[in-house]
Design an enzyme around this catalytic site. Sequence first.
Site, PDB file in Angstrom:
ATOM      1  N   PRO A   2      40.513  31.725  40.772  1.00 58.95           N
ATOM      2  CA  PRO A   2      39.844  31.698  42.057  1.00 58.95           C
ATOM      3  C   PRO A   2      39.716  33.338  42.366  1.00 58.95           C
ATOM      4  O   PRO A   2      40.815  34.096  42.136  1.00 58.95           O
ATOM      5  CB  PRO A   2      40.763  31.221  43.101  1.00 58.95           C
ATOM      6  N   GLU A   3      38.396  33.499  43.052  1.00 65.59           N
ATOM      7  CA  GLU A   3      38.371  35.102  43.395  1.00 65.59           C
ATOM      8  C   GLU A   3      38.171  34.921  44.762  1.00 65.59           C
ATOM      9  O   GLU A   3      38.641  34.149  45.315  1.00 65.59           O
ATOM     10  CB  GLU A   3      36.706  35.398  42.730  1.00 65.59           C
ATOM     11  N   LYS A  60      43.009  38.808  45.924  1.00 65.72           N
ATOM     12  CA  LYS A  60      43.073  37.651  45.594  1.00 65.72           C
ATOM     13  C   LYS A  60      44.426  37.054  46.188  1.00 65.72           C
ATOM     14  O   LYS A  60      45.205  36.034  45.689  1.00 65.72           O
ATOM     15  CB  LYS A  60      42.928  37.330  44.110  1.00 65.72           C
ATOM     16  N   ARG A 276      34.803  39.151  28.520  1.00 66.73           N
ATOM     17  CA  ARG A 276      34.638  38.332  29.203  1.00 66.73           C
ATOM     18  C   ARG A 276      33.286  37.434  29.043  1.00 66.73           C
ATOM     19  O   ARG A 276      32.190  38.310  28.929  1.00 66.73           O
ATOM     20  CB  ARG A 276      34.683  38.623  30.727  1.00 66.73           C
TER      21      ARG A 276
END
Length: 286
Positions: A2-3, A60, A276
């Site tokens: 989650p960002e 975060k 990534r």
Amino acid sequence: MPELPEVETVRKGLEKRLKNFYIDNVEVLSERSIASNGGSNVFIFNLKDLVFGRWSRRGKYLIASLCKESDLIEEIPSGTLVVHLRMTGYFEWHQNTKAPCTHTRVRFWNKKGSEIRFIDIRNFGQMWWIPPNKLPSEVINGLKNLGPEPFSKDFNPEYLKYCLKGRKRSIKSSLLDQSILAGVGNIYADESLFEAGITPIKASGDLNGCELKKLCKSLTRILKASIGKGGTTFSDFRDLEGLNGTYGGYAWVYRRNQKPCRKCGTLIEKTKVAGRSTHWCPNCQN
């Protein structure tokens, strides 16, 4: 993971559901979830009989103020609860308690028997109890080293220029660096770079003034748009009521490999940048 938009969505839900939530009981089902000194026993002892106050967010991290019931009006602090969801953590609200699922890690009950439950499939999420004489950033290194929030006055083209000057690493890699900018991860780095028309592999220090302005604007606009749609759900993320975020259905490039660009029709490409998965349009981001 989650960002910022997903964590902000959770924060809003916690703020709404847990306002004046008296912690009557706490159960820790996974010792690994408690990162503060003393483990679960100290964690439970210090949270029991306190009340959740305001919920805030830093990058975060979720941060809840805690106080005694008698100190609610004046908001005299009795400590802080800090939560990092990591890869798969989320909260569930239960009006009437029931048997927990396999991946339930921590449970909080109020006097009425209602429950807030922390569920984490991969069990990487962490919680800290911070004593009232300490700031969370004095205890948690990840908080101490965070860069500015994207919506703060400290984040602007001049700041980015200062941070990126002379850097050879890719701009995608720099956007993922939490010491430069708090809360941005893989999804919104890709989305913001697309909207700004910047290739993700461009050297950070090579961005000109115009590109820096575009990038700042696209970052804040994309993040606000995602918050408005409850964030992005591709696997485990959901809000307190169990609803999925819907931004993914509107994404420009993220997870749209070999699909036509929503602007020009060119097929979206996927590559690795800084280890990534990275999605981009070779035409719009040329």
